[in-house]
Design a protein around this motif. Structure first.
Motif, PDB file in Angstrom:
ATOM      1  N   GLU A   1     -11.316   9.106  -6.804  1.00  0.00           N
ATOM      2  CA  GLU A   1     -11.639   9.290  -5.388  1.00  0.00           C
ATOM      3  C   GLU A   1     -11.736   7.942  -4.655  1.00  0.00           C
ATOM      4  O   GLU A   1     -11.234   7.803  -3.538  1.00  0.00           O
ATOM      5  CB  GLU A   1     -12.953  10.059  -5.247  1.00  0.00           C
ATOM      6  N   GLU A   2     -12.386   6.970  -5.278  1.00  0.00           N
ATOM      7  CA  GLU A   2     -12.556   5.668  -4.624  1.00  0.00           C
ATOM      8  C   GLU A   2     -11.204   4.989  -4.388  1.00  0.00           C
ATOM      9  O   GLU A   2     -10.950   4.430  -3.309  1.00  0.00           O
ATOM     10  CB  GLU A   2     -13.455   4.768  -5.468  1.00  0.00           C
ATOM     11  N   GLU A   3     -10.322   5.053  -5.394  1.00  0.00           N
ATOM     12  CA  GLU A   3      -9.006   4.432  -5.250  1.00  0.00           C
ATOM     13  C   GLU A   3      -8.180   5.164  -4.197  1.00  0.00           C
ATOM     14  O   GLU A   3      -7.470   4.538  -3.393  1.00  0.00           O
ATOM     15  CB  GLU A   3      -8.279   4.435  -6.588  1.00  0.00           C
ATOM     16  N   LEU A   4      -8.283   6.478  -4.175  1.00  0.00           N
ATOM     17  CA  LEU A   4      -7.546   7.273  -3.200  1.00  0.00           C
ATOM     18  C   LEU A   4      -8.022   6.961  -1.782  1.00  0.00           C
ATOM     19  O   LEU A   4      -7.224   6.879  -0.838  1.00  0.00           O
ATOM     20  CB  LEU A   4      -7.725   8.757  -3.508  1.00  0.00           C
ATOM     21  N   MET A   5      -9.323   6.755  -1.636  1.00  0.00           N
ATOM     22  CA  MET A   5      -9.865   6.405  -0.322  1.00  0.00           C
ATOM     23  C   MET A   5      -9.364   5.034   0.123  1.00  0.00           C
ATOM     24  O   MET A   5      -9.033   4.821   1.297  1.00  0.00           O
ATOM     25  CB  MET A   5     -11.396   6.430  -0.359  1.00  0.00           C
ATOM     26  N   GLN A   6      -9.295   4.099  -0.808  1.00  0.00           N
ATOM     27  CA  GLN A   6      -8.807   2.765  -0.488  1.00  0.00           C
ATOM     28  C   GLN A   6      -7.345   2.813  -0.025  1.00  0.00           C
ATOM     29  O   GLN A   6      -6.965   2.142   0.945  1.00  0.00           O
ATOM     30  CB  GLN A   6      -8.933   1.864  -1.717  1.00  0.00           C
ATOM     31  N   ILE A   7      -6.540   3.617  -0.690  1.00  0.00           N
ATOM     32  CA  ILE A   7      -5.141   3.794  -0.287  1.00  0.00           C
ATOM     33  C   ILE A   7      -5.075   4.406   1.103  1.00  0.00           C
ATOM     34  O   ILE A   7      -4.301   3.958   1.968  1.00  0.00           O
ATOM     35  CB  ILE A   7      -4.399   4.682  -1.311  1.00  0.00           C
ATOM     36  N   THR A   8      -5.891   5.417   1.341  1.00  0.00           N
ATOM     37  CA  THR A   8      -5.923   6.106   2.629  1.00  0.00           C
ATOM     38  C   THR A   8      -6.190   5.131   3.764  1.00  0.00           C
ATOM     39  O   THR A   8      -5.498   5.140   4.796  1.00  0.00           O
ATOM     40  CB  THR A   8      -7.006   7.210   2.621  1.00  0.00           C
ATOM     41  N   TYR A   9      -7.175   4.279   3.599  1.00  0.00           N
ATOM     42  CA  TYR A   9      -7.564   3.348   4.661  1.00  0.00           C
ATOM     43  C   TYR A   9      -6.542   2.222   4.833  1.00  0.00           C
ATOM     44  O   TYR A   9      -6.112   1.929   5.960  1.00  0.00           O
ATOM     45  CB  TYR A   9      -8.940   2.747   4.351  1.00  0.00           C
ATOM     46  N   ASN A  10      -6.162   1.582   3.742  1.00  0.00           N
ATOM     47  CA  ASN A  10      -5.330   0.374   3.861  1.00  0.00           C
ATOM     48  C   ASN A  10      -3.905   0.677   4.299  1.00  0.00           C
ATOM     49  O   ASN A  10      -3.291  -0.121   5.018  1.00  0.00           O
ATOM     50  CB  ASN A  10      -5.326  -0.393   2.539  1.00  0.00           C
ATOM     51  N   LYS A  11      -3.378   1.807   3.879  1.00  0.00           N
ATOM     52  CA  LYS A  11      -2.020   2.179   4.296  1.00  0.00           C
ATOM     53  C   LYS A  11      -1.935   2.267   5.817  1.00  0.00           C
ATOM     54  O   LYS A  11      -0.976   1.798   6.440  1.00  0.00           O
ATOM     55  CB  LYS A  11      -1.644   3.517   3.645  1.00  0.00           C
ATOM     56  N   SER A  12      -2.954   2.843   6.420  1.00  0.00           N
ATOM     57  CA  SER A  12      -2.988   2.983   7.870  1.00  0.00           C
ATOM     58  C   SER A  12      -3.361   1.676   8.565  1.00  0.00           C
ATOM     59  O   SER A  12      -2.803   1.331   9.610  1.00  0.00           O
ATOM     60  CB  SER A  12      -3.993   4.081   8.242  1.00  0.00           C
ATOM     61  N   TYR A  13      -4.291   0.921   7.964  1.00  0.00           N
ATOM     62  CA  TYR A  13      -4.797  -0.305   8.596  1.00  0.00           C
ATOM     63  C   TYR A  13      -3.683  -1.320   8.845  1.00  0.00           C
ATOM     64  O   TYR A  13      -3.576  -1.890   9.937  1.00  0.00           O
ATOM     65  CB  TYR A  13      -5.879  -0.914   7.715  1.00  0.00           C
TER      66      TYR A  13
ATOM     67  N   TRP B   1       0.823  -1.219   0.000  1.00  0.00           N
ATOM     68  CA  TRP B   1       0.000   0.000   0.000  1.00  0.00           C
ATOM     69  C   TRP B   1       0.855   1.267   0.000  1.00  0.00           C
ATOM     70  O   TRP B   1       0.408   2.313  -0.473  1.00  0.00           O
ATOM     71  CB  TRP B   1      -0.988  -0.028   1.163  1.00  0.00           C
ATOM     72  N   GLU B   2       2.082   1.170   0.500  1.00  0.00           N
ATOM     73  CA  GLU B   2       3.004   2.294   0.344  1.00  0.00           C
ATOM     74  C   GLU B   2       3.308   2.518  -1.139  1.00  0.00           C
ATOM     75  O   GLU B   2       3.375   3.651  -1.604  1.00  0.00           O
ATOM     76  CB  GLU B   2       4.307   2.035   1.101  1.00  0.00           C
ATOM     77  N   GLN B   3       3.496   1.425  -1.869  1.00  0.00           N
ATOM     78  CA  GLN B   3       3.738   1.550  -3.307  1.00  0.00           C
ATOM     79  C   GLN B   3       2.520   2.156  -4.003  1.00  0.00           C
ATOM     80  O   GLN B   3       2.644   3.023  -4.875  1.00  0.00           O
ATOM     81  CB  GLN B   3       4.077   0.188  -3.912  1.00  0.00           C
ATOM     82  N   GLN B   4       1.330   1.689  -3.609  1.00  0.00           N
ATOM     83  CA  GLN B   4       0.108   2.233  -4.200  1.00  0.00           C
ATOM     84  C   GLN B   4      -0.044   3.727  -3.892  1.00  0.00           C
ATOM     85  O   GLN B   4      -0.632   4.476  -4.683  1.00  0.00           O
ATOM     86  CB  GLN B   4      -1.115   1.473  -3.675  1.00  0.00           C
ATOM     87  N   SER B   5       0.505   4.163  -2.764  1.00  0.00           N
ATOM     88  CA  SER B   5       0.352   5.566  -2.366  1.00  0.00           C
ATOM     89  C   SER B   5       1.109   6.517  -3.290  1.00  0.00           C
ATOM     90  O   SER B   5       0.906   7.734  -3.231  1.00  0.00           O
ATOM     91  CB  SER B   5       0.804   5.769  -0.924  1.00  0.00           C
ATOM     92  N   LEU B   6       1.992   5.984  -4.153  1.00  0.00           N
ATOM     93  CA  LEU B   6       2.634   6.836  -5.161  1.00  0.00           C
ATOM     94  C   LEU B   6       1.599   7.471  -6.083  1.00  0.00           C
ATOM     95  O   LEU B   6       1.850   8.514  -6.689  1.00  0.00           O
ATOM     96  CB  LEU B   6       3.636   6.024  -5.983  1.00  0.00           C
ATOM     97  N   LYS B   7       0.434   6.852  -6.169  1.00  0.00           N
ATOM     98  CA  LYS B   7      -0.642   7.399  -6.997  1.00  0.00           C
ATOM     99  C   LYS B   7      -1.156   8.722  -6.426  1.00  0.00           C
ATOM    100  O   LYS B   7      -1.885   9.447  -7.108  1.00  0.00           O
ATOM    101  CB  LYS B   7      -1.783   6.392  -7.108  1.00  0.00           C
ATOM    102  N   GLN B   8      -0.756   9.036  -5.191  1.00  0.00           N
ATOM    103  CA  GLN B   8      -1.146  10.314  -4.606  1.00  0.00           C
ATOM    104  C   GLN B   8      -0.401  11.492  -5.234  1.00  0.00           C
ATOM    105  O   GLN B   8      -0.713  12.644  -4.929  1.00  0.00           O
ATOM    106  CB  GLN B   8      -0.915  10.290  -3.093  1.00  0.00           C
ATOM    107  N   PHE B   9       0.573  11.193  -6.066  1.00  0.00           N
ATOM    108  CA  PHE B   9       1.250  12.258  -6.816  1.00  0.00           C
ATOM    109  C   PHE B   9       0.633  12.445  -8.200  1.00  0.00           C
ATOM    110  O   PHE B   9       1.103  13.271  -8.978  1.00  0.00           O
ATOM    111  CB  PHE B   9       2.749  11.951  -6.943  1.00  0.00           C
ATOM    112  N   ASP B  10      -0.415  11.683  -8.485  1.00  0.00           N
ATOM    113  CA  ASP B  10      -1.097  11.738  -9.778  1.00  0.00           C
ATOM    114  C   ASP B  10      -2.476  12.362  -9.582  1.00  0.00           C
ATOM    115  O   ASP B  10      -3.340  11.799  -8.916  1.00  0.00           O
ATOM    116  CB  ASP B  10      -1.224  10.319 -10.350  1.00  0.00           C
ATOM    117  N   LYS B  11      -2.668  13.518 -10.180  1.00  0.00           N
ATOM    118  CA  LYS B  11      -3.918  14.259  -9.994  1.00  0.00           C
ATOM    119  C   LYS B  11      -5.124  13.548 -10.598  1.00  0.00           C
ATOM    120  O   LYS B  11      -6.273  13.880 -10.291  1.00  0.00           O
ATOM    121  CB  LYS B  11      -3.771  15.657 -10.604  1.00  0.00           C
ATOM    122  N   THR B  12      -4.895  12.552 -11.445  1.00  0.00           N
ATOM    123  CA  THR B  12      -6.011  11.841 -12.084  1.00  0.00           C
ATOM    124  C   THR B  12      -6.484  10.635 -11.280  1.00  0.00           C
ATOM    125  O   THR B  12      -7.411   9.948 -11.697  1.00  0.00           O
ATOM    126  CB  THR B  12      -5.611  11.368 -13.495  1.00  0.00           C
TER     127      THR B  12
END
Length: 349
Positions: free
Chosen positions: A185-197, A171-182
């Protein structure tokens, strides 16, 4: 009380009064005293631990870096490890206490390997999967490797620890998508939750009593709000760094507010159904919502200041929620109580 207070309070449906304001204030005062002791303990022990791995003249933390680790330790201990045992009635032993401190040093450094491009991803994968045979290439991954080996030797749930760390890395790797403005919202929310979980589950892995299914379920919304709150606090900084999170890429704060309260209601409902003494459940919720109340206040501020201006037009002072004043602290205690007693309004059939 100003208009902002009225707006914040009106967002709460009628509560079920069960946890009183005095009890909340007393518990938070006790927590504050514990955190002072924890800070002193960390400031003494962190340099000692590092010195056993690398000579201080070759690798050491600045006072600012140590404070970062102290805050990480306090968050993990007070909201996860100690709080979980406070709920279930267990007591931590010396091995668990040692592991909590080691993990509070290890995990931020492990994240730095990724976030600061200290190691390529395939090397981090190699470190996680086969630490005994991993050959460090710098002082940071040397410290990470040694801490990792110590944690594996101490944890009673070695495979849980490795599995949760691997999930966290994914999920840290997936969080690189946070540098992509495109990023959607659903994918960003999933990253937000799972990275912390999976970070929270990693701390659970070092405990003798790994949480059961019911606790793991409630930890998911708890961890999601924890990361969402961090993103709310960091809106200004993330904007400056080109990092896109839910609060700055999808700043529909009324929608976030609804999600926030739904998660609070879910947490409260799940905890209230657990087979533990009422006092244990109440104290658990007070600590969980101590952080959530800060996030709620930050969310209300963002909602207010963005009514007539976009995030790009606002400065740090307007976007960062200051909790240092006495008035803000009193408001915070009131919000901790409201969130601890919050229940969703039943919807008509």
């Amino acid at each position: 009380m100003n208009a902002g207070d009225n707006a914040a309070h009106s967002s709460f449906p009628p509560e079920r009064p069960s946890i009183g304001l005095f009890r909340v204030a007393r518990h938070l005062l006790s927590l504050h005293a514990q955190m002072k002791q924890q800070e002193k303990y960390c400031n003494q022990e962190i340099p000692r631990i590092l010195a056993t791995i690398v000579p201080p003249e070759e690798f050491s933390f600045s006072s600012k870096e140590i404070q970062r680790l102290v805050k990480y330790y306090q968050l993990a201990v007070n909201l996860v490890s100690h709080n979980l045992y406070q709920l279930t009635g267990h007591k931590t032993n010396d091995r668990e206490e040692r592991s909590m401190l080691l993990l509070s040093i290890f995990l931020p450094l492990f994240d730095d390997l990724f976030d600061n491009n200290i190691l390529e991803y395939h090397r981090i994968e190699s470190l996680v999967s086969d630490p005994e045979n991993y050959n460090p290439i710098n002082k940071v991954d040397l410290v990470v490797k040694q801490l990792y080996l110590q944690l594996l030797a101490l944890t009673p749930h070695k495979q849980y620890f490795i599995d949760n760390l691997q999930q966290g890395l994914y999920w840290e790797q997936q969080s690189l998508k946070q540098f992509d403005k495109t990023t959607g919202e659903e994918e960003l929310m999933q990253i937000t939750y799972n990275k912390s979980y999976f970070s929270i589950l990693l701390f659970c892995s070092i405990l003798e009593h790994y949480p059961d299914d019911a606790i793991q379920r409630v930890l998911y919304p708890i961890s999601g709000l924890m990361q969402l709150i961090n993103d709310l606090f960091d809106v200004w900084k993330d904007n400056q760094n080109g990092l896109y999170t839910i609060p700055n890429l999808y700043p529909d704060y009324s929608k976030i507010e609804k999600l926030f309260l739904n998660e609070v209601a879910s947490i409260n409902e799940q905890v209230s159904a657990m087979p533990y003494p009422v006092q244990n459940r109440s104290n658990y919720l007070i600590r969980i919502h101590a952080l959530n109340a800060m996030g709620w206040m930050s969310l209300q501020q963002l909602k207010t200041v963005t009514r007539h201006k976009s995030l790009s037009e606002l400065g740090r002072k307007e976007l960062v929620c200051d909790l240092d004043s006495l008035g803000q602290q009193v408001k915070w205690i009131r919000h901790v109580r409201m969130l601890s007693n919050y229940a969703a309004i039943p919807q008509p059939a």
